[in-house]
Design a protein around this motif. Structure first.
Motif, PDB file in Angstrom:
ATOM      1  N   SER A  88       0.993  13.828  -7.668  1.00 32.29           N
ATOM      2  CA  SER A  88       0.841  12.391  -7.832  1.00 32.29           C
ATOM      3  C   SER A  88       0.347  11.743  -6.546  1.00 32.29           C
ATOM      4  O   SER A  88       0.812  12.063  -5.464  1.00 32.29           O
ATOM      5  CB  SER A  88       2.168  11.744  -8.226  1.00 32.29           C
ATOM      6  N   LEU A  89      -0.595  10.818  -6.704  1.00 35.32           N
ATOM      7  CA  LEU A  89      -1.126  10.082  -5.561  1.00 35.32           C
ATOM      8  C   LEU A  89      -0.660   8.631  -5.544  1.00 35.32           C
ATOM      9  O   LEU A  89      -1.038   7.881  -4.654  1.00 35.32           O
ATOM     10  CB  LEU A  89      -2.660  10.148  -5.558  1.00 35.32           C
ATOM     11  N   VAL A  90       0.137   8.226  -6.528  1.00 36.91           N
ATOM     12  CA  VAL A  90       0.592   6.831  -6.616  1.00 36.91           C
ATOM     13  C   VAL A  90       2.095   6.696  -6.771  1.00 36.91           C
ATOM     14  O   VAL A  90       2.596   5.607  -7.023  1.00 36.91           O
ATOM     15  CB  VAL A  90      -0.126   6.079  -7.770  1.00 36.91           C
ATOM     16  N   SER A  91       2.827   7.769  -6.595  1.00 34.68           N
ATOM     17  CA  SER A  91       4.251   7.792  -6.928  1.00 34.68           C
ATOM     18  C   SER A  91       5.087   6.778  -6.174  1.00 34.68           C
ATOM     19  O   SER A  91       6.120   6.346  -6.660  1.00 34.68           O
ATOM     20  CB  SER A  91       4.825   9.184  -6.715  1.00 34.68           C
TER      21      SER A  91
ATOM     22  N   PHE B 119       4.168   3.659  -5.166  1.00 29.27           N
ATOM     23  CA  PHE B 119       3.747   2.267  -5.293  1.00 29.27           C
ATOM     24  C   PHE B 119       4.390   1.635  -6.520  1.00 29.27           C
ATOM     25  O   PHE B 119       4.251   2.130  -7.628  1.00 29.27           O
ATOM     26  CB  PHE B 119       2.222   2.169  -5.387  1.00 29.27           C
ATOM     27  N   VAL B 120       5.080   0.537  -6.329  1.00 27.11           N
ATOM     28  CA  VAL B 120       5.790  -0.157  -7.401  1.00 27.11           C
ATOM     29  C   VAL B 120       4.792  -0.756  -8.395  1.00 27.11           C
ATOM     30  O   VAL B 120       3.801  -1.361  -8.000  1.00 27.11           O
ATOM     31  CB  VAL B 120       6.690  -1.277  -6.817  1.00 27.11           C
ATOM     32  N   ASP B 121       5.070  -0.614  -9.666  1.00 25.76           N
ATOM     33  CA  ASP B 121       4.282  -1.212 -10.752  1.00 25.76           C
ATOM     34  C   ASP B 121       2.795  -0.873 -10.686  1.00 25.76           C
ATOM     35  O   ASP B 121       1.943  -1.724 -10.960  1.00 25.76           O
ATOM     36  CB  ASP B 121       4.457  -2.740 -10.782  1.00 25.76           C
ATOM     37  N   HIS B 122       2.481   0.385 -10.340  1.00 29.68           N
ATOM     38  CA  HIS B 122       1.067   0.762 -10.316  1.00 29.68           C
ATOM     39  C   HIS B 122       0.482   0.670 -11.721  1.00 29.68           C
ATOM     40  O   HIS B 122       1.171   0.883 -12.712  1.00 29.68           O
ATOM     41  CB  HIS B 122       0.841   2.147  -9.704  1.00 29.68           C
ATOM     42  N   LYS B 123      -0.769   0.292 -11.807  1.00 34.40           N
ATOM     43  CA  LYS B 123      -1.443   0.045 -13.086  1.00 34.40           C
ATOM     44  C   LYS B 123      -2.095   1.294 -13.643  1.00 34.40           C
ATOM     45  O   LYS B 123      -2.556   1.304 -14.776  1.00 34.40           O
ATOM     46  CB  LYS B 123      -2.516  -1.039 -12.935  1.00 34.40           C
ATOM     47  N   ALA B 124      -2.191   2.337 -12.838  1.00 35.65           N
ATOM     48  CA  ALA B 124      -2.816   3.590 -13.256  1.00 35.65           C
ATOM     49  C   ALA B 124      -1.981   4.749 -12.761  1.00 35.65           C
ATOM     50  O   ALA B 124      -1.221   4.618 -11.795  1.00 35.65           O
ATOM     51  CB  ALA B 124      -4.229   3.684 -12.682  1.00 35.65           C
ATOM     52  N   ASP B 125      -2.121   5.889 -13.417  1.00 35.79           N
ATOM     53  CA  ASP B 125      -1.531   7.127 -12.929  1.00 35.79           C
ATOM     54  C   ASP B 125      -2.671   7.941 -12.339  1.00 35.79           C
ATOM     55  O   ASP B 125      -3.715   8.106 -12.977  1.00 35.79           O
ATOM     56  CB  ASP B 125      -0.857   7.900 -14.066  1.00 35.79           C
ATOM     57  N   VAL B 126      -2.494   8.424 -11.120  1.00 33.61           N
ATOM     58  CA  VAL B 126      -3.533   9.188 -10.446  1.00 33.61           C
ATOM     59  C   VAL B 126      -2.915  10.494  -9.952  1.00 33.61           C
ATOM     60  O   VAL B 126      -1.911  10.469  -9.230  1.00 33.61           O
ATOM     61  CB  VAL B 126      -4.145   8.402  -9.260  1.00 33.61           C
ATOM     62  N   PHE B 127      -3.519  11.603 -10.364  1.00 31.98           N
ATOM     63  CA  PHE B 127      -3.033  12.926  -9.992  1.00 31.98           C
ATOM     64  C   PHE B 127      -4.191  13.770  -9.479  1.00 31.98           C
ATOM     65  O   PHE B 127      -5.324  13.608  -9.920  1.00 31.98           O
ATOM     66  CB  PHE B 127      -2.464  13.673 -11.218  1.00 31.98           C
ATOM     67  N   ILE B 128      -3.886  14.700  -8.579  1.00 34.67           N
ATOM     68  CA  ILE B 128      -4.783  15.820  -8.330  1.00 34.67           C
ATOM     69  C   ILE B 128      -4.214  16.948  -9.174  1.00 34.67           C
ATOM     70  O   ILE B 128      -3.038  17.307  -9.042  1.00 34.67           O
ATOM     71  CB  ILE B 128      -4.841  16.213  -6.844  1.00 34.67           C
TER      72      ILE B 128
ATOM     73  N   TYR C 192       0.851  -1.184   0.000  1.00 31.22           N
ATOM     74  CA  TYR C 192       0.000   0.000   0.000  1.00 31.22           C
ATOM     75  C   TYR C 192       0.887   1.234   0.000  1.00 31.22           C
ATOM     76  O   TYR C 192       2.084   1.153   0.278  1.00 31.22           O
ATOM     77  CB  TYR C 192      -0.948   0.022   1.208  1.00 31.22           C
ATOM     78  N   PHE C 193       0.274   2.370  -0.328  1.00 29.21           N
ATOM     79  CA  PHE C 193       1.004   3.627  -0.338  1.00 29.21           C
ATOM     80  C   PHE C 193       0.035   4.728   0.065  1.00 29.21           C
ATOM     81  O   PHE C 193      -0.991   4.912  -0.571  1.00 29.21           O
ATOM     82  CB  PHE C 193       1.586   3.906  -1.731  1.00 29.21           C
ATOM     83  N   VAL C 194       0.327   5.439   1.138  1.00 25.24           N
ATOM     84  CA  VAL C 194      -0.546   6.491   1.663  1.00 25.24           C
ATOM     85  C   VAL C 194       0.016   7.847   1.267  1.00 25.24           C
ATOM     86  O   VAL C 194       1.222   8.088   1.396  1.00 25.24           O
ATOM     87  CB  VAL C 194      -0.640   6.400   3.204  1.00 25.24           C
ATOM     88  N   VAL C 195      -0.866   8.737   0.827  1.00 29.57           N
ATOM     89  CA  VAL C 195      -0.506  10.130   0.573  1.00 29.57           C
ATOM     90  C   VAL C 195      -1.403  10.977   1.467  1.00 29.57           C
ATOM     91  O   VAL C 195      -2.626  10.944   1.329  1.00 29.57           O
ATOM     92  CB  VAL C 195      -0.720  10.529  -0.902  1.00 29.57           C
TER      93      VAL C 195
END
Length: 185
Positions: free
Chosen positions: A98-101, A103-112, A77-80
């Motif tokens: 970035s909200l997923v920076s 987490f290794v091998d994340h399947k999506a890019d998530v930004f605010i 898991y990765f908390v922001v």
């Protein structure tokens, strides 16, 4: 922003050097001329997030490594925390957090994404990238242009769309728009 552009350019050049990739190949990957790509590497020209995503996907690195020089380490898991994600101000008007920076091998890019209004502006830069995108407006209002249509999104509104279609947005009103952008290939 100039320093950020230079750093992104250095990371792109470093990626090419490590993988022994000619500039022509990367330029072709993102659909621009070699001359423009070399200007990006030199920090003289901006590059869109979608083009950075395309490079990252093709060469097996995370988008965050190219944008922020952050290598993900977390696997479970990765908390922001609020306001704490790594961020970059792409232009005076655009800020990506970035909200997923991590987490290794994340399947999506998530930004605010925070976009400042530009009074009187009507020119919208449109881009495309493979996959799909979900946007949720957290604050403010925006016009989203997608595939020849204009859609007004207010706080709480969301849209899911085919991001291979030309799309772009503009903050409307007097305050910045802040939205969650979730992209997946």
């Amino acid at each position: 922003m100039d320093e950020q552009l230079k750093q992104i350019g250095e990371r792109l050049r470093g990626l090419r050097d490590v993988l022994d990739i000619p500039a022509e190949e990367v330029a072709e990957t993102i659909g621009i001329s070699v001359e423009k790509y070399l200007q990006i590497e030199a920090g003289e020209q901006d590059i869109t997030i979608s083009k950075l995503m395309a490079i990252a996907h093709k060469y097996g690195v995370s988008t965050e490594e190219l944008i922020f020089a952050e290598t993900p380490h977390m696997r479970s898991y990765f908390v922001v925390r609020k306001g704490q994600g790594v961020s970059i101000e792409r232009t005076k008007a655009y800020k990506y957090q970035s909200l997923v920076s991590g987490f290794v091998d994340h399947k999506a890019d998530v930004f605010i994404v925070t976009v400042e209004p530009k009074p009187g502006a009507r020119t919208i830069y449109k881009n495309t990238h493979p996959g799909q995108e979900f946007n949720l407006v957290l604050e403010g209002s925006m016009e989203l242009y997608i595939a020849g249509k204009t859609i007004v999104l207010e706080e709480g509104d969301s849209i899911y769309f085919d991001s291979s279609k030309p799309h772009g947005m503009l903050a409307i009103g007097e305050k910045a728009v802040k939205f969650l952008a979730f992209t997946i290939e």
